[in-house]
Design a protein around this motif. Structure first.
Motif, PDB file in Angstrom:
ATOM      1  N   GLN A   1     -13.857  33.089  76.986  1.00 39.54           N
ATOM      2  CA  GLN A   1     -12.856  32.639  75.786  1.00 39.54           C
ATOM      3  C   GLN A   1     -11.709  31.934  76.210  1.00 39.54           C
ATOM      4  O   GLN A   1     -11.279  31.068  75.886  1.00 39.54           O
ATOM      5  CB  GLN A   1     -13.045  33.769  74.750  1.00 39.54           C
ATOM      6  CG  GLN A   1     -14.066  33.964  74.197  1.00 39.54           C
ATOM      7  CD  GLN A   1     -14.061  35.102  73.204  1.00 39.54           C
ATOM      8  OE1 GLN A   1     -13.421  36.253  73.781  1.00 39.54           O
ATOM      9  NE2 GLN A   1     -14.730  35.121  72.163  1.00 39.54           N
TER      10      GLN A   1
ATOM     11  N   ARG B   1      -9.139  25.311  78.595  1.00 38.95           N
ATOM     12  CA  ARG B   1      -9.790  23.845  78.876  1.00 38.95           C
ATOM     13  C   ARG B   1      -9.342  23.163  77.536  1.00 38.95           C
ATOM     14  O   ARG B   1      -8.999  21.882  77.853  1.00 38.95           O
ATOM     15  CB  ARG B   1     -11.414  23.988  78.941  1.00 38.95           C
ATOM     16  CG  ARG B   1     -11.933  22.804  79.201  1.00 38.95           C
ATOM     17  CD  ARG B   1     -13.144  22.653  79.166  1.00 38.95           C
ATOM     18  NE  ARG B   1     -13.959  23.402  77.915  1.00 38.95           N
ATOM     19  CZ  ARG B   1     -14.192  22.826  76.781  1.00 38.95           C
ATOM     20  NH1 ARG B   1     -13.581  21.786  76.529  1.00 38.95           N
ATOM     21  NH2 ARG B   1     -14.372  23.801  75.738  1.00 38.95           N
TER      22      ARG B   1
ATOM     23  N   GLY C   1     -17.768  20.142  75.680  1.00 37.88           N
ATOM     24  CA  GLY C   1     -18.106  21.685  75.720  1.00 37.88           C
ATOM     25  C   GLY C   1     -19.574  22.001  75.369  1.00 37.88           C
ATOM     26  O   GLY C   1     -19.786  22.975  75.212  1.00 37.88           O
TER      27      GLY C   1
ATOM     28  N   ARG D   1     -20.734  21.146  72.427  1.00 37.34           N
ATOM     29  CA  ARG D   1     -20.857  21.576  71.247  1.00 37.34           C
ATOM     30  C   ARG D   1     -20.922  20.301  70.051  1.00 37.34           C
ATOM     31  O   ARG D   1     -20.557  19.182  70.428  1.00 37.34           O
ATOM     32  CB  ARG D   1     -19.421  22.142  70.720  1.00 37.34           C
ATOM     33  CG  ARG D   1     -19.318  23.445  71.471  1.00 37.34           C
ATOM     34  CD  ARG D   1     -17.884  24.156  71.056  1.00 37.34           C
ATOM     35  NE  ARG D   1     -16.806  23.378  71.652  1.00 37.34           N
ATOM     36  CZ  ARG D   1     -16.326  23.838  72.834  1.00 37.34           C
ATOM     37  NH1 ARG D   1     -17.074  24.796  73.365  1.00 37.34           N
ATOM     38  NH2 ARG D   1     -15.474  22.905  73.437  1.00 37.34           N
TER      39      ARG D   1
ATOM     40  N   GLU E   1     -16.838  22.028  67.199  1.00 38.13           N
ATOM     41  CA  GLU E   1     -15.587  21.741  67.896  1.00 38.13           C
ATOM     42  C   GLU E   1     -14.294  21.901  66.600  1.00 38.13           C
ATOM     43  O   GLU E   1     -13.590  22.647  67.299  1.00 38.13           O
ATOM     44  CB  GLU E   1     -15.593  20.398  68.569  1.00 38.13           C
ATOM     45  CG  GLU E   1     -14.413  20.031  69.377  1.00 38.13           C
ATOM     46  CD  GLU E   1     -14.202  20.902  70.605  1.00 38.13           C
ATOM     47  OE1 GLU E   1     -13.121  21.076  71.123  1.00 38.13           O
ATOM     48  OE2 GLU E   1     -15.295  21.428  71.206  1.00 38.13           O
TER      49      GLU E   1
ATOM     50  N   ASP F   1     -12.025  28.821  77.788  1.00 39.82           N
ATOM     51  CA  ASP F   1     -12.317  27.805  76.649  1.00 39.82           C
ATOM     52  C   ASP F   1     -11.248  27.221  76.234  1.00 39.82           C
ATOM     53  O   ASP F   1     -10.848  26.219  76.077  1.00 39.82           O
ATOM     54  CB  ASP F   1     -13.340  28.284  75.968  1.00 39.82           C
ATOM     55  CG  ASP F   1     -14.751  28.187  76.205  1.00 39.82           C
ATOM     56  OD1 ASP F   1     -14.968  27.432  77.120  1.00 39.82           O
ATOM     57  OD2 ASP F   1     -15.373  28.769  75.298  1.00 39.82           O
TER      58      ASP F   1
END
Length: 77
Positions: free
Chosen positions: A57, A63, A28, A30, A35, A60
């Protein structure tokens, strides 16, 4: 995620959980901390907040959920 000041809090993680978080964070784009915060904050979202999520969002969340389910399915039962 908000850019509020956060206080440090040490967390004990199993090596397996840490590896899953690190992989998800890399995927991602991040940090490990971002995370973990994303996942913790998501666990407190209620139904009214879900309706106000943007399409990005929602994607996300989908996922992340898929990654978690895939990792859990790889673990021995």
């Amino acid at each position: 995620m908000s850019e509020k000041q956060v206080s440090p809090y040490p967390v004990r993680l199993t090596p397996e959980l840490r590896a899953m978080l690190e992989e998800s964070a890399r995927a991602g784009g991040r940090s490990l901390n971002a995370e973990m915060l994303l996942r913790l904050e998501a666990s407190f979202v209620d139904a009214t907040e879900i309706q106000s999520l943007t399409a990005a969002q929602v994607m996300d969340v989908r996922r992340i959920a898929l990654e978690v389910f895939q990792e859990l399915s790889k673990q021995p039962k």
